[in-house]
Design a protein around this motif. Structure first.
Motif, PDB file in Angstrom:
ATOM      1  N   GLY A 287     -13.478   2.035  -8.803  1.00  0.00           N
ATOM      2  CA  GLY A 287     -13.710   2.517  -7.438  1.00  0.00           C
ATOM      3  C   GLY A 287     -14.943   3.413  -7.389  1.00  0.00           C
TER       4      GLY A 287
ATOM      5  N   GLU B 119     -13.844  13.695 -11.848  1.00  0.00           N
ATOM      6  CA  GLU B 119     -12.959  12.816 -12.616  1.00  0.00           C
ATOM      7  C   GLU B 119     -12.130  13.643 -13.595  1.00  0.00           C
ATOM      8  OE1 GLU B 119     -11.846   9.526 -12.973  1.00  0.00           O
ATOM      9  OE2 GLU B 119     -10.707  10.509 -14.566  1.00  0.00           O
TER      10      GLU B 119
ATOM     11  N   GLY C 109     -11.366   4.950 -15.532  1.00  0.00           N
ATOM     12  CA  GLY C 109     -10.096   5.056 -14.789  1.00  0.00           C
ATOM     13  C   GLY C 109      -8.962   4.407 -15.568  1.00  0.00           C
ATOM     14  N   THR C 110      -8.370   3.379 -14.975  1.00  0.00           N
ATOM     15  CA  THR C 110      -7.287   2.623 -15.621  1.00  0.00           C
ATOM     16  C   THR C 110      -7.614   2.305 -17.079  1.00  0.00           C
ATOM     17  OG1 THR C 110      -6.534   1.595 -13.584  1.00  0.00           O
ATOM     18  CG2 THR C 110      -6.197   0.322 -15.584  1.00  0.00           C
TER      19      THR C 110
ATOM     20  N   TRP D 113      -7.608   5.469 -19.378  1.00  0.00           N
ATOM     21  CA  TRP D 113      -6.304   6.055 -19.697  1.00  0.00           C
ATOM     22  C   TRP D 113      -5.407   5.108 -20.484  1.00  0.00           C
ATOM     23  CZ3 TRP D 113      -6.344  10.977 -19.481  1.00  0.00           C
ATOM     24  CH2 TRP D 113      -7.032  11.659 -18.488  1.00  0.00           C
TER      25      TRP D 113
ATOM     26  N   ASP E 125      -5.481  -8.988 -16.768  1.00  0.00           N
ATOM     27  CA  ASP E 125      -4.641 -10.124 -16.412  1.00  0.00           C
ATOM     28  C   ASP E 125      -5.285 -11.020 -15.364  1.00  0.00           C
ATOM     29  OD1 ASP E 125      -2.471 -10.430 -18.027  1.00  0.00           O
ATOM     30  OD2 ASP E 125      -1.225  -8.995 -16.956  1.00  0.00           O
TER      31      ASP E 125
ATOM     32  N   TYR F  64     -12.995 -10.587 -12.614  1.00  0.00           N
ATOM     33  CA  TYR F  64     -12.546  -9.186 -12.478  1.00  0.00           C
ATOM     34  C   TYR F  64     -13.712  -8.202 -12.644  1.00  0.00           C
ATOM     35  CZ  TYR F  64     -10.098  -4.804 -13.245  1.00  0.00           C
ATOM     36  OH  TYR F  64      -9.676  -3.499 -13.149  1.00  0.00           O
TER      37      TYR F  64
ATOM     38  N   VAL G 229      -9.344  17.347  -9.032  1.00  0.00           N
ATOM     39  CA  VAL G 229      -9.329  17.895  -7.670  1.00  0.00           C
ATOM     40  C   VAL G 229      -7.905  18.343  -7.357  1.00  0.00           C
ATOM     41  CG1 VAL G 229      -9.614  17.327  -5.226  1.00  0.00           C
ATOM     42  CG2 VAL G 229     -11.293  16.532  -6.902  1.00  0.00           C
TER      43      VAL G 229
ATOM     44  N   THR H  71      -2.250   5.944 -11.542  1.00  0.00           N
ATOM     45  CA  THR H  71      -2.880   6.818 -12.537  1.00  0.00           C
ATOM     46  C   THR H  71      -1.937   7.900 -13.058  1.00  0.00           C
ATOM     47  OG1 THR H  71      -3.779   8.247 -10.842  1.00  0.00           O
ATOM     48  CG2 THR H  71      -5.215   6.531 -11.620  1.00  0.00           C
TER      49      THR H  71
ATOM     50  N   THR I 158      -4.016  14.131  -5.394  1.00  0.00           N
ATOM     51  CA  THR I 158      -4.968  14.071  -4.295  1.00  0.00           C
ATOM     52  C   THR I 158      -4.284  13.743  -2.977  1.00  0.00           C
ATOM     53  OG1 THR I 158      -6.228  12.947  -5.968  1.00  0.00           O
ATOM     54  CG2 THR I 158      -7.304  13.289  -3.875  1.00  0.00           C
TER      55      THR I 158
ATOM     56  N   PHE J  87      -8.188  -6.919  -8.109  1.00  0.00           N
ATOM     57  CA  PHE J  87      -8.266  -5.581  -7.519  1.00  0.00           C
ATOM     58  C   PHE J  87      -9.708  -5.153  -7.203  1.00  0.00           C
ATOM     59  CE2 PHE J  87      -7.050  -1.223  -6.889  1.00  0.00           C
ATOM     60  CZ  PHE J  87      -5.710  -1.303  -6.553  1.00  0.00           C
TER      61      PHE J  87
HETATM   62  C1  LIG Z   1      -2.332  -1.071 -17.353  1.00  0.00           C
HETATM   63  C2  LIG Z   1      -2.994  -1.611 -16.115  1.00  0.00           C
HETATM   64  C3  LIG Z   1      -3.524  -2.903 -16.131  1.00  0.00           C
HETATM   65  C4  LIG Z   1      -4.150  -3.413 -15.001  1.00  0.00           C
HETATM   66  N1  LIG Z   1      -4.627  -4.688 -15.033  1.00  0.00           N
HETATM   67  C5  LIG Z   1      -5.244  -5.203 -13.934  1.00  0.00           C
HETATM   68  C6  LIG Z   1      -5.770  -6.549 -13.926  1.00  0.00           C
HETATM   69  O1  LIG Z   1      -5.663  -7.275 -14.890  1.00  0.00           O
HETATM   70  N2  LIG Z   1      -6.365  -6.999 -12.805  1.00  0.00           N
HETATM   71  C7  LIG Z   1      -6.482  -6.238 -11.694  1.00  0.00           C
HETATM   72  O2  LIG Z   1      -7.038  -6.706 -10.701  1.00  0.00           O
HETATM   73  N3  LIG Z   1      -6.023  -4.956 -11.687  1.00  0.00           N
HETATM   74  C8  LIG Z   1      -5.402  -4.439 -12.756  1.00  0.00           C
HETATM   75  N4  LIG Z   1      -4.891  -3.160 -12.728  1.00  0.00           N
HETATM   76  C9  LIG Z   1      -5.108  -2.330 -11.533  1.00  0.00           C
HETATM   77  C10 LIG Z   1      -6.314  -1.402 -11.793  1.00  0.00           C
HETATM   78  O3  LIG Z   1      -5.855  -0.099 -11.582  1.00  0.00           O
HETATM   79  C11 LIG Z   1      -7.489  -1.782 -10.922  1.00  0.00           C
HETATM   80  O4  LIG Z   1      -7.932  -3.081 -11.287  1.00  0.00           O
HETATM   81  C12 LIG Z   1      -8.709  -0.872 -11.002  1.00  0.00           C
HETATM   82  O5  LIG Z   1      -9.037  -0.543 -12.324  1.00  0.00           O
HETATM   83  C13 LIG Z   1      -8.504   0.362 -10.156  1.00  0.00           C
HETATM   84  O6  LIG Z   1      -9.693   1.109 -10.117  1.00  0.00           O
HETATM   85  P1  LIG Z   1      -9.745   2.474  -9.285  1.00  0.00           P
HETATM   86  O7  LIG Z   1     -11.055   3.076  -9.557  1.00  0.00           O
HETATM   87  O8  LIG Z   1      -9.352   2.224  -7.892  1.00  0.00           O
HETATM   88  O9  LIG Z   1      -8.570   3.358  -9.886  1.00  0.00           O
HETATM   89  P2  LIG Z   1      -8.394   3.911 -11.351  1.00  0.00           P
HETATM   90  O10 LIG Z   1      -8.943   2.984 -12.335  1.00  0.00           O
HETATM   91  O11 LIG Z   1      -6.971   4.295 -11.466  1.00  0.00           O
HETATM   92  O12 LIG Z   1      -9.301   5.213 -11.380  1.00  0.00           O
HETATM   93  C14 LIG Z   1      -8.976   6.357 -10.647  1.00  0.00           C
HETATM   94  C15 LIG Z   1      -9.502   7.570 -11.368  1.00  0.00           C
HETATM   95  O13 LIG Z   1      -9.258   8.707 -10.552  1.00  0.00           O
HETATM   96  C16 LIG Z   1      -8.956   9.788 -11.381  1.00  0.00           C
HETATM   97  N5  LIG Z   1      -8.200  10.783 -10.618  1.00  0.00           N
HETATM   98  C17 LIG Z   1      -6.989  10.640 -10.036  1.00  0.00           C
HETATM   99  N6  LIG Z   1      -6.628  11.762  -9.394  1.00  0.00           N
HETATM  100  C18 LIG Z   1      -7.641  12.630  -9.583  1.00  0.00           C
HETATM  101  C19 LIG Z   1      -7.851  13.968  -9.178  1.00  0.00           C
HETATM  102  N7  LIG Z   1      -6.956  14.620  -8.428  1.00  0.00           N
HETATM  103  N8  LIG Z   1      -9.008  14.558  -9.551  1.00  0.00           N
HETATM  104  C20 LIG Z   1      -9.928  13.905 -10.297  1.00  0.00           C
HETATM  105  N9  LIG Z   1      -9.766  12.641 -10.708  1.00  0.00           N
HETATM  106  C21 LIG Z   1      -8.636  12.015 -10.355  1.00  0.00           C
HETATM  107  C22 LIG Z   1      -8.146   9.191 -12.493  1.00  0.00           C
HETATM  108  O14 LIG Z   1      -8.206   9.986 -13.651  1.00  0.00           O
HETATM  109  C23 LIG Z   1      -8.818   7.841 -12.680  1.00  0.00           C
HETATM  110  O15 LIG Z   1      -9.757   7.881 -13.714  1.00  0.00           O
HETATM  111  C24 LIG Z   1      -4.248  -2.624 -13.839  1.00  0.00           C
HETATM  112  C25 LIG Z   1      -3.688  -1.341 -13.826  1.00  0.00           C
HETATM  113  C26 LIG Z   1      -3.060  -0.830 -14.940  1.00  0.00           C
HETATM  114  C27 LIG Z   1      -2.474   0.556 -14.877  1.00  0.00           C
END
Ligand SMILES: Cc1cc2nc3c(=O)[nH]c(=O)nc-3n(C[C@H](O)[C@H](O)[C@H](O)COP(=O)(O)OP(=O)(O)OC[C@H]3O[C@@H](n4cnc5c(N)ncnc54)[C@H](O)[C@@H]3O)c2cc1C
Length: 618
Positions: free
Chosen positions: A112, A132, A139-140, A143, A152, A158, A202, A237, A474, A524
């Motif tokens: 994101g 962060e 992110g995902t 961690w 997947d 992706y 945050v 997360t 958040t 996603f």
């Molecule tokens: C184990 C796993 C496998 C997955 N596999 C797939 C897949 O195969 N295909 C698919 O489409 N999707 C998959 N997903 C969903 C995946 O989360 C998304 O694809 C994508 O990575 C999400 O990105 P994002 O940036 O929205 O969120 P995230 O990757 O979750 O990143 C959010 C970030 O925000 C940070 N954060 C949160 N709260 C705060 C705060 N208060 N202050 C500061 N930082 C904060 C977190 O530390 C994190 O680093 C999977 C998820 C998991 C958990």
């Protein structure tokens, strides 16, 4: 000022150097293996006479009802707080607290955050700051570094920006470790690191009406002001634990899968893993390769579909090298697939544009009613589940274990999983399935897990118990107009957003891939793309109009929330199980984990052409 913060003489903006070093070289792994055994790579035919008749429907209902109320989760509190420590990076880089202002503040540096930066900077918005929690991007994928972690969704679709990066993933389903490295390279390439405050959580985001700014407070003592805040903090997360009597008594080593402890040498150890969801399905085969004894504690079986992993071929590399736009076209084709299983199987010929359609479209003599369509889908989901159950019988030798591994709920109602080594692992003499259905593990003592009077002594206990959906602080700590928090608003009114991106009373705030946020496919990053483009469009619109503040109108938000509720009601039979998707069976329609309708783009386009849903202020 210290070395972590300097001023760019050209732009006058602060430049950060807060990325933490990797904690240990031991943190490494791989995803799915490539297998040659053809039997493991094909689903058996649907058994003859498989019909979702009254008897089977009753069986599904029983399976569900037996589990009602069994899901009792807790956050990482008290002594379990240690499970939240960032074990992947060196300690935070020291820096002074910031009390200045930026134009746009983004929470999160997963895909994101990364995609937002790419789009925003391309559009000329450069006064952007990211906060962060972790020590690096991903992110995902930062961690989650458990052994066996892999994407997947096929990685050619992706991973975003493959052409821009000149990169081709090594495998069709890339490992999480490869994805993390890709995120790091992306960040490096587009100058993201200069803009990000790592190890910065945050804690509160409060709208100040007088100045038309958000006040953003963090655990590093920052109190920054920003005209816009974008929540890209992910929905999965915050890890959660199953609440189990006596869990604090366990004397062995323990951790949650999203903080894998690579300092513990698991070789030859007796290891227990609680949970059999998507994470466990990927981790168990890798654990089975190294541990002495493995106990897998299962409450509800996952559907284990075929993976059929393969390496990227030389031919593909050669073709794509001469085909500008190949990845964008592939992502676009992927996003057109409307059926989950078809998407996940990721037919190469279709995705490469060699064939136009995967399946012959079905023609019916008359248009089917929505109820008939749902019934047809349920019937076809039943046939898929019959194949998935037949696969268990074909692979798992012990009939009792095989029976326990068979799921009885509509396909896709819980997160579907994919693996070709998971089921065979249960044929190994040192891998034991402990079936704790339907209520789950009831007790943990100093030595290990106890179930139905049998004690399972363990050296190491791993919690594969998933995540609190939308659980990041958040969401709970955004305070909008009139001192009302987003949490209070949604708790009293139900989830209320416009496009999932705005919520009335929370001006100049965007929520990326939050609740009710559609626009994506089973991929996603597709939704993240759509949301990032939308954010840029809104910021540009405001610039053009000279508007400083925007909010959505209550009526537009209500109409959209009503639409989300109606969609959830119409599709409820497809989700007749207990799952995080439906708040363990408790979520009100309109408040499910994911938007289930297909009209997000229609609502968006309408809003963008009329601007009716928005109230702009100078
Ligand atoms: C184990 C796993 C496998 C997955 N596999 C797939 C897949 O195969 N295909 C698919 O489409 N999707 C998959 N997903 C969903 C995946 O989360 C998304 O694809 C994508 O990575 C999400 O990105 P994002 O940036 O929205 O969120 P995230 O990757 O979750 O990143 C959010 C970030 O925000 C940070 N954060 C949160 N709260 C705060 C705060 N208060 N202050 C500061 N930082 C904060 C977190 O530390 C994190 O680093 C999977 C998820 C998991 C958990």
């Amino acid at each position: 000022m210290n070395a972590a913060i300097r001023i760019d003489p050209e732009t006058g903006l602060k430049v950060f150097n807060t990325r933490a070093a990797k904690a240990s070289e031991k943190i490494t792994g791989k995803g799915y293996s490539v297998l040659t055994d053809q039997k493991l790579k094909e689903l058996p035919e649907t058994p003859a006479g498989a019909i979702f008749n009254a008897e089977e429907q009753a069986r599904y209902r029983m399976f569900k009802e037996a589990r009602r109320g069994a899901a009792d989760y807790m956050g990482m509190e008290g002594e379990f707080k240690k499970y939240l420590d960032d074990v992947y990076s060196e300690p935070p880089i020291p820096r002074e607290a910031l009390t200045d202002e930026c134009e746009i503040l983004v929470v999160g540096a997963g895909f994101g955050g990364l995609l937002l930066w790419h789009r925003l900077s391309e559009a000329g918005f450069v006064d952007v700051r990211f906060c962060e929690k972790g020590g690096d991007v991903g992110g995902t994928w930062y961690w989650n570094r458990y052994p066996g972690i892999a994407c997947d969704v096929e990685s050619y679709s992706y991973l975003p920006l493959l052409e821009e990066m000149g990169y081709v993933p090594s495998m069709k389903f890339a490992s999480g470790f490869e994805i993390l490295e890709y995120c790091q390279n992306l960040a490096q390439r587009f100058g993201f690191y200069d803009h990000c405050l790592f190890h910065t959580t945050v804690k509160g985001t409060t709208w100040d009406e007088a100045s038309g700014r958000w006040i953003v407070e963090t655990d590093r003592g920052d109190k920054m002001r920003a005209r816009f805040v974008i929540l890209a903090n992910g929905i999965l997360t915050t890890p959660k634990l199953a609440r189990i009597a006596g869990m604090e008594k366990f004397q062995g080593e323990s951790f949650h899968t999203s903080r894998w402890n690579y300092n513990i040498d698991l070789r030859g150890k007796t290891v227990g893993i609680i949970g059999t969801g998507a994470t466990s399905v990927q981790a168990v085969p890798e654990l089975a390769k190294i541990v002495g004894q493995l106990y897998v504690f299962q409450r509800t079986p996952s559907s284990i579909d075929v993976r059929d992993q393969r390496a990227t071929t030389d031919e593909e590399r050669a073709t794509w090298a001469n085909e500008p736009g190949w990845a964008r076209a592939r992502r676009a084709r992927f996003s057109k697939i409307s059926a989950g299983r078809t998407a996940i199987q990721a037919n190469d010929d279709y995705l490469a544009g060699k064939i136009q359609d995967i399946k012959q479209p079905k023609h019916h003599e008359r248009e089917l009613t929505p109820e008939e369509l749902t019934q047809k889908q349920l019937d076809s989901n039943f046939r898929i589940m019959e194949q998935i159950r037949a696969r268990v019988d074909a692979i798992v030798k012990d009939p009792k274990t095989a029976a326990a591994l068979k799921p009885y709920y509509p396909y896709g109602c819980k997160r579907p999983t994919f693996h070709d080594e998971y089921l065979p692992a249960f044929n190994l003499p040192h891998v034991h399935l402990v079936d704790t259905a339907p209520r789950g593990v009831g007790e943990i003592n100093a030595r290990g897990v106890v179930h139905e009077g049998v004690e399972y002594p363990l050296d190491v206990l791993i919690y594969a118990t998933g995540f609190q959906w939308m659980g990041t602080s958040t969401f709970n700590m955004v305070t909008g107009r009139g001192g009302r928090t987003l949490k209070e608003k949604w708790e009293t009114e139900g989830t209320r957003t416009f496009l999932g991106l705005h919520s009335h009373g929370f001006p100049n705030l965007f929520i990326v891939t939050g609740p009710q946020g559609g626009g994506g496919s089973f991929n996603f990053t597709d939704a993240i793309d759509a949301h990032s483009d939308y954010v840029v469009w809104m910021l540009q619109t405001m610039r053009k109009r000279g508007a400083r503040v925007m909010d959505v109108r209550k009526e537009s938000e209500e109409a959209y929330a009503d639409h989300c509720r109606d969609v959830d009601i119409a599709t409820a039979p497809l989700r007749d199980c207990i799952s995080y998707y439906n708040g363990e069976g408790n979520a009100a329609p309109g408040s499910l984990a994911y938007y289930g309708g297909g009209k997000w783009h229609k609502f968006r386009l309408q809003a963008q052409s009329t601007l009716e849903p928005y109230k702009f202020e100078d």
